[in-house]
Scaffold this active site. Structure first.
Site, PDB file in Angstrom:
ATOM      1  N   GLU A 175     -19.051  11.064  12.486  1.00 17.26           N
ATOM      2  CA  GLU A 175     -19.116  12.345  13.191  1.00 17.26           C
ATOM      3  C   GLU A 175     -20.170  12.428  14.289  1.00 17.26           C
ATOM      4  OE1 GLU A 175     -19.553  15.495  10.324  1.00 17.26           O
ATOM      5  OE2 GLU A 175     -17.512  15.259   9.626  1.00 17.26           O
ATOM      6  N   GLU A 364     -12.925  12.460   5.138  1.00 14.19           N
ATOM      7  CA  GLU A 364     -13.680  13.482   4.388  1.00 14.19           C
ATOM      8  C   GLU A 364     -12.872  14.770   4.328  1.00 14.19           C
ATOM      9  OE1 GLU A 364     -17.619  14.572   5.701  1.00 14.19           O
ATOM     10  OE2 GLU A 364     -18.264  12.485   5.819  1.00 14.19           O
TER      11      GLU A 364
HETATM   12  C1  FCB Z   1     -19.738  16.329   7.050  1.00 12.61           C
HETATM   13  C2  FCB Z   1     -20.725  15.197   6.863  1.00 12.61           C
HETATM   14  C3  FCB Z   1     -21.094  14.948   5.426  1.00 12.61           C
HETATM   15  C4  FCB Z   1     -21.255  16.235   4.654  1.00 12.61           C
HETATM   16  C5  FCB Z   1     -20.044  17.111   4.832  1.00 12.61           C
HETATM   17  C6  FCB Z   1     -20.087  18.394   4.059  1.00 12.61           C
HETATM   18  O1  FCB Z   1     -19.905  16.876   8.318  1.00 12.61           O
HETATM   19  O2  FCB Z   1     -20.206  14.004   7.401  1.00 12.61           O
HETATM   20  O3  FCB Z   1     -22.245  14.147   5.398  1.00 12.61           O
HETATM   21  O4  FCB Z   1     -22.402  16.862   5.033  1.00 12.61           O
HETATM   22  O5  FCB Z   1     -19.878  17.409   6.186  1.00 12.61           O
END
Ligand code: FCB
Length: 453
Positions: A175, A364
């Protein structure tokens, strides 16, 4: 959100046999042991030591003690039938001075983690950079210094040559929008810098580094590595059909969802839809546009929510304002993010339109809710429902021809949620941060059963 029970016709088989099922973590959020075995300081060590930066003054020194308890946690991954485990490498454990001398104890540690995964039949997926830049490099300008492309390349080379014989799946970076936006524009994440003059060069150098990292991995690990990188995304909708709201939503969509991936895909900076990017010219040198491009094997999409956007005269550069979910009377997670399952479907469809993405993974997705421990059990119905509903939307996109090939839950254990500290609990496994006791939540049990079925 409706707490639906799982539909009977919804099961793992719907996704096909090759679909990748995993769980994701990040070094700084779980490891603890911030100054053990020769590790250098990272920007997160320094930032989190400053007063007022982390909620409740929470400290990262122990976190989930994953540095020492990795076996126990990998055993839990195995127990939950989760075949793929995504984790990151701490740069300053391996290169305490950012560049130069290698700390063999750091290399040994990650070799032990990787070996243990493989022994247990869990496939390691390595994120090379998940936000924890060595502080010594930040002192030289960090991501705003163009030299960072070389510093980062050195780190990538060391990871590839030490772990590349065993690790087949790589993500160059996590990210870039968040660590540049929150870290170098808003100042709410490490290193806590502010303003466009920090943000734009940080973005440009991060993107150059992502492509350089991808190229290096392919050169050093030809034929064996599957190479990707991950992007944070949010589904964006305008508050109304008014042209000003629609234009504002377009700017935010460009900023959050397009700015980072499009140069990597060879499309250049989307400055037509985000005019402030014209100021980026200052940092672009001849050849940069070409070298920001890399043909990744996969793109990791990370999504949690949607944002509703309205026109705002007062917001500099983009004239857009995100209408807080709290004000919209919608279901919320503990992060204040709206629970909106179709957002993952919409974003997959949006990303699927880029014809030169080969494969998409959700690297994620997950939710923080306040959990309660009762009789050594955590019955987290909301998280289970969240995962089920979002996964149903992933399946819908897949059935409509989206090239989505895997899904990683964020995250394995409750952990140190950056500036939010320990309060938001995202884990499939509950952690008592006083005793380090782990309890598999009912969401974890559900995910394990779902994968096994
Ligand atoms: C994302 C991050 C991860 C965590 C989640 C909730 O942006 O990559 O490390 O903080 O959010």
């Amino acid at each position: 959100m409706e707490l639906t029970t799982q539909r009977e016709d919804f099961n793992r088989q719907n996704f096909g046999d090759d679909f990748i099922w995993g769980v994701a973590t990040a070094a700084f959020q779980v490891e603890g042991s911030c100054d053990c075995d020769g590790k250098g300081e990272s920007i997160w060590d320094v930032f989190s030591a400053k007063r007022g930066k982390i909620k409740n003054g929470d400290k990262p020194h122990i976190a989930c003690d994953f540095y020492n308890r990795y076996k126990e946690d990998i055993d839990l991954i195995k127990q939950l039938n989760i075949p793929h485990f995504r984790f990151s490498i701490s740069w300053s454990r391996i290169l305490p001075s950012g560049i130069g001398e290698i700390n063999q104890l750091g290399i040994d540690h990650y070799n032990r983690v990787i070996d243990y995964c493989l022994e247990q039949g869990v496939e390691p997926w390595v994120t090379i950079y998940h936000w924890d830049l060595p502080q010594v490099l930040e002192a030289k300008g960090g991501w705003t210094n163009r030299e960072v492309v070389n510093w980062f390349s050195e780190f990538v080379r060391i990871c590839a040559s030490n772990f590349g014989d065993k690790v087949k799946n790589w993500m160059v970076m996590n990210e870039p929008s968040v660590f540049t936006g929150a870290g170098y524009f808003l100042g709410v994440h490490a290193p806590g810098r502010l303003g466009l003059g920090n943000f734009l060069p940080a973005v440009h150098h991060a993107l150059m580094s992502i492509a350089a990292g991808g190229r290096l991995l392919r050169e050093l690990l030809p034929n064996t590595a599957e190479i990707g990188t991950t992007f944070s995304c949010s589904y964006i909708e305008a508050k109304s059909d008014k042209p000003r709201d629609v234009a504002a939503a377009n700017q935010v969509n460009t900023l959050l969802n397009r700015l980072y991936i499009e140069p990597i895909l060879g499309l250049g900076y989307p400055e037509k839809d985000l005019p402030v990017l014209k100021k980026m010219k200052k940092y672009i040198r001849p050849g940069d546009v070409e070298s920001m491009q890399f043909d990744f094997d996969f793109i990791g999409v990370q999504l949690y929510t949607r944002e509703i956007v309205e026109y705002s005269f007062l917001t500099p550069y983009i004239h857009a304002n995100i209408v807080k979910a709290k004000k919209r009377n919608v279901p919320l997670t503990d992060m204040g993010w709206e629970v909106y399952p179709p957002s993952i479907y919409e974003i997959l469809k949006q990303f699927n339109q880029y014809t030169n993405i080969r494969k998409l993974y959700i690297t994620e997705n997950g939710a923080a809710f306040p959990d309660e421990v009762n009789d050594d059990a955590v019955n987290d119905v909301k998280r289970t429902a969240y995962l089920q509903e979002y996964l149903q939307q992933v399946l819908k996109a897949k059935n409509e021809g989206c090239k989505v090939s895997g899904y990683f839950v964020w995250t394995l254990t409750d952990n140190f949620e950056w500036a939010e500290g320990y309060n938001p609990r995202f884990g499939l496994i509950h952690v008592n941060f006083d005793t380090q006791q782990r309890i598999i939540k009912s969401s974890g049990q559900w995910y394990g059963d779902f994968i096994k079925a």
